[in-house]
Scaffold this active site. Structure first.
Site, PDB file in Angstrom:
ATOM      1  N   HIS A 176       0.984  -1.349  -0.056  1.00  4.00           N
ATOM      2  CA  HIS A 176      -0.099   0.045   0.075  1.00  4.00           C
ATOM      3  C   HIS A 176       0.811   1.267  -0.342  1.00  4.00           C
ATOM      4  CE1 HIS A 176      -3.721  -2.287   0.245  1.00  4.00           C
ATOM      5  NE2 HIS A 176      -3.130  -2.991   1.643  1.00  4.00           N
ATOM      6  N   ASP A 212      -2.282 -10.860  -2.331  1.00  4.72           N
ATOM      7  CA  ASP A 212      -3.063 -10.067  -1.238  1.00  4.72           C
ATOM      8  C   ASP A 212      -4.416  -9.931  -1.468  1.00  4.72           C
ATOM      9  OD1 ASP A 212      -1.848  -8.761   1.701  1.00  4.72           O
ATOM     10  OD2 ASP A 212      -3.747  -7.797   0.977  1.00  4.72           O
ATOM     11  N   HIS A 214      -6.150  -7.525  -0.511  1.00  2.00           N
ATOM     12  CA  HIS A 214      -6.350  -5.941  -0.722  1.00  2.00           C
ATOM     13  C   HIS A 214      -5.551  -5.671  -1.963  1.00  2.00           C
ATOM     14  CE1 HIS A 214      -6.945  -6.676   3.490  1.00  2.00           C
ATOM     15  NE2 HIS A 214      -7.811  -5.957   3.237  1.00  2.00           N
ATOM     16  N   ASP A 302      -4.271 -13.054   3.458  1.00  2.00           N
ATOM     17  CA  ASP A 302      -5.491 -12.562   4.009  1.00  2.00           C
ATOM     18  C   ASP A 302      -6.630 -12.664   3.362  1.00  2.00           C
ATOM     19  OD1 ASP A 302      -4.575 -10.761   2.460  1.00  2.00           O
ATOM     20  OD2 ASP A 302      -4.444  -8.928   3.605  1.00  2.00           O
ATOM     21  N   TYR A 341      -3.416 -12.233   8.664  1.00  2.00           N
ATOM     22  CA  TYR A 341      -3.974 -11.607   9.897  1.00  2.00           C
ATOM     23  C   TYR A 341      -4.335 -12.986  10.923  1.00  2.00           C
ATOM     24  CZ  TYR A 341      -2.577  -7.592   7.343  1.00  2.00           C
ATOM     25  OH  TYR A 341      -2.081  -6.845   6.490  1.00  2.00           O
TER      26      TYR A 341
HETATM   27  C1  SP5 Z   1      -0.981  -4.999   3.983  1.00  2.00           C
HETATM   28  C2  SP5 Z   1      -2.384  -5.327   4.202  1.00  2.00           C
HETATM   29  O1  SP5 Z   1      -2.925  -6.254   4.146  1.00  2.00           O
HETATM   30  N1  SP5 Z   1      -3.159  -4.207   4.536  1.00  2.00           N
HETATM   31  C3  SP5 Z   1      -4.280  -4.410   4.761  1.00  2.00           C
HETATM   32  C4  SP5 Z   1      -4.908  -3.317   5.550  1.00  2.00           C
HETATM   33  C5  SP5 Z   1      -6.563  -3.030   5.561  1.00  2.00           C
HETATM   34  N2  SP5 Z   1      -6.650  -2.606   6.934  1.00  2.00           N
HETATM   35  C6  SP5 Z   1      -8.377  -2.192   6.334  1.00  2.00           C
HETATM   36  C7  SP5 Z   1      -8.866  -2.071   7.924  1.00  2.00           C
HETATM   37  C8  SP5 Z   1     -10.118  -1.693   7.779  1.00  2.00           C
HETATM   38  C9  SP5 Z   1     -10.511  -1.462   9.329  1.00  2.00           C
HETATM   39  N3  SP5 Z   1     -10.176  -2.467  10.094  1.00  2.00           N
HETATM   40  C10 SP5 Z   1     -11.550  -2.736  10.812  1.00  2.00           C
HETATM   41  C11 SP5 Z   1     -11.022  -3.305  12.054  1.00  2.00           C
HETATM   42  C12 SP5 Z   1     -12.301  -3.593  12.788  1.00  2.00           C
HETATM   43  N4  SP5 Z   1     -12.132  -3.738  14.133  1.00  2.00           N
HETATM   44 ZN    ZN Z   2      -4.212  -7.133   2.541  1.00  2.00          ZN
END
Ligand code: SP5
Ligand code: ZN
Length: 371
Positions: A176, A212, A214, A302, A341
């Site tokens: 990112h 990934d 995302h 993920d 994660y």
């Molecule tokens: C490297 C990678 O996988 N980064 C991904 C980051 C995405 N994070 C998004 C988070 C959105 C909010 N998380 C919600 C948690 C609710 N407790």
């Molecule tokens: Zn990711």
């Protein structure tokens, strides 16, 4: 799984410094929450790969100037110095702010075409290169950020020297992070650094395949106008409401001379192995057509069914099959760790992907002279 204990031969590049980054959570919609990008992720992966017999090599230290291959020097300087500025400014001791979290962002809407003038106050300056509130910086962050970049560059060097595959256990992740901006738990773009290093080591064309869950908006941004580095990503559809929200749509195909060298394959939430592997196969067809001489695999796990950060439903066997498709393409593969994660299954997913790459590449683990 097709790799038994003692059988994973892909070298794992690692630095203990990657454990020093403790983001201390993330600020999501105004509230600090426990984050999921924790040091235990790297420990879980390392344990699984060691148990499978993989050789572990130290990340080689690189110069700061090497980071400028894909990043503006201002971003690198900022990441290296902002924690010290924050501490010196009394934000920890006087205001109880134990991590760097910005509150003003110099977006295009704010600047109205004027250049972003670096703010005098540290609490203003912290937003200069950052685009979200979820990517915190603490005392050990820079050491880990730099170590992750070192690991990726070392993995690139291993395949440039003739190894068929290598793996960098990068933490924090990187896809990112763009040329001059960070976010999404990423600070420097490890995969982009590896891809650019491979170009500079002599590969005429390089492909980054990003699996990934995302979209890797940072990697896309870095190579968007370039024909020599293909970027292809399969990810949960940002149009269905998922991070990074603003990028990762199918219509983004590259610009100028890079037109056609960028591919996004967004998937509906809930997509499992079949749909996901069909997309990976399409990226592989692109890579063949592009004529890549080296491949960087942005390996986020993920997309796993149990992962808390994505609604994709991919199994470990799915990751194994993806690794196999990519290994079979032929060019050497530098695998770079991105997200993933779910601590109980994370290691097995990474092992599955690497086992797939290895089974697609029977020469993995043989000395360079046999290439
Ligand atoms: C490297 C990678 O996988 N980064 C991904 C980051 C995405 N994070 C998004 C988070 C959105 C909010 N998380 C919600 C948690 C609710 N407790
Ligand atoms: Zn990711």
């Amino acid at each position: 799984m097709s790799v038994e204990a003692g059988e994973l031969r892909i070298p794992v590049v690692w630095s203990q410094d990657c454990l020093l980054h403790e983001p201390g959570g993330e600020v999501w919609l105004g509230l600090r929450e426990a984050g999921t990008e924790v040091p235990e992720r790297a420990e879980a992966i390392l344990r699984a790969l060691r148990d499978a017999g993989a050789p572990v090599l130290p990340a080689r230290r690189h110069e700061i100037a090497d980071l400028h291959a894909v990043h503006h020097p201002g971003l690198v300087r900022h990441l290296a110095s902002i924690w010290a500025d924050w501490e010196a400014g009394g934000y920890v001791s006087e205001h109880g702010r134990d991590r760097v979290v910005p509150y003003v962002f110099p977006t295009a809407a704010m600047l109205a075409g004027l250049p972003a003038r670096p703010p005098a106050a540290a609490h203003g300056r912290v937003g200069l290169y950052c685009y979200d509130t979820m990517t915190l910086i603490g005392p050990g962050s820079w050491q880990a950020i730099r170590a992750a970049a070192d690991a990726a560059l070392t993995a690139a060097e291993l395949i440039a020297a003739g190894r068929p595959a290598s793996y960098a256990l990068c933490r924090p992740p990187g896809h990112h992070a763009g040329p001059d901006g960070y976010g999404g738990s990423c600070y420097l773009n490890n995969a982009a650094l590896a891809a650019q290093a491979l170009r500079q080591a002599g590969a005429g064309r390089v492909a980054v395949i990003d699996i990934d869950a995302h979209h890797g908006n940072g990697t896309q941004a870095i190579f968007y106008a370039r024909p020599d580095v293909y970027y292809g990503s399969v990810h949960v559809d940002p149009g269905a409401g998922w991070f990074p929200h603003y990028m990762g749509f199918a219509a983004e195909r590259g610009s100028g001379p890079g037109t056609g060298a960028n591919r996004n394959l967004p998937l509906a939430p809930g997509t499992g192995d079949n749909g996901w592997l069909a997309a990976v196969a399409q990226l592989c067809r692109d890579v063949r057509r592009h004529g890549a001489e080296a491949i960087v695999l942005s390996l986020g796990v993920d997309a796993a069914a149990a992962d808390p950060e994505s609604p994709l439903q991919v199994t470990a066997d799915g990751y194994l099959a993806a690794g196999e498709l990519i290994g079979r393409l032929g060019p050497p593969v530098a695998v770079i760790q991105e997200g993933g994660y779910h601590l109980p299954t994370l290691g097995q997913y990474v092992l599955a992907a690497l086992a797939g790459v290895q089974s697609g590449r029977p020469a993995v683990g043989q000395p360079p002279a046999s290439q």
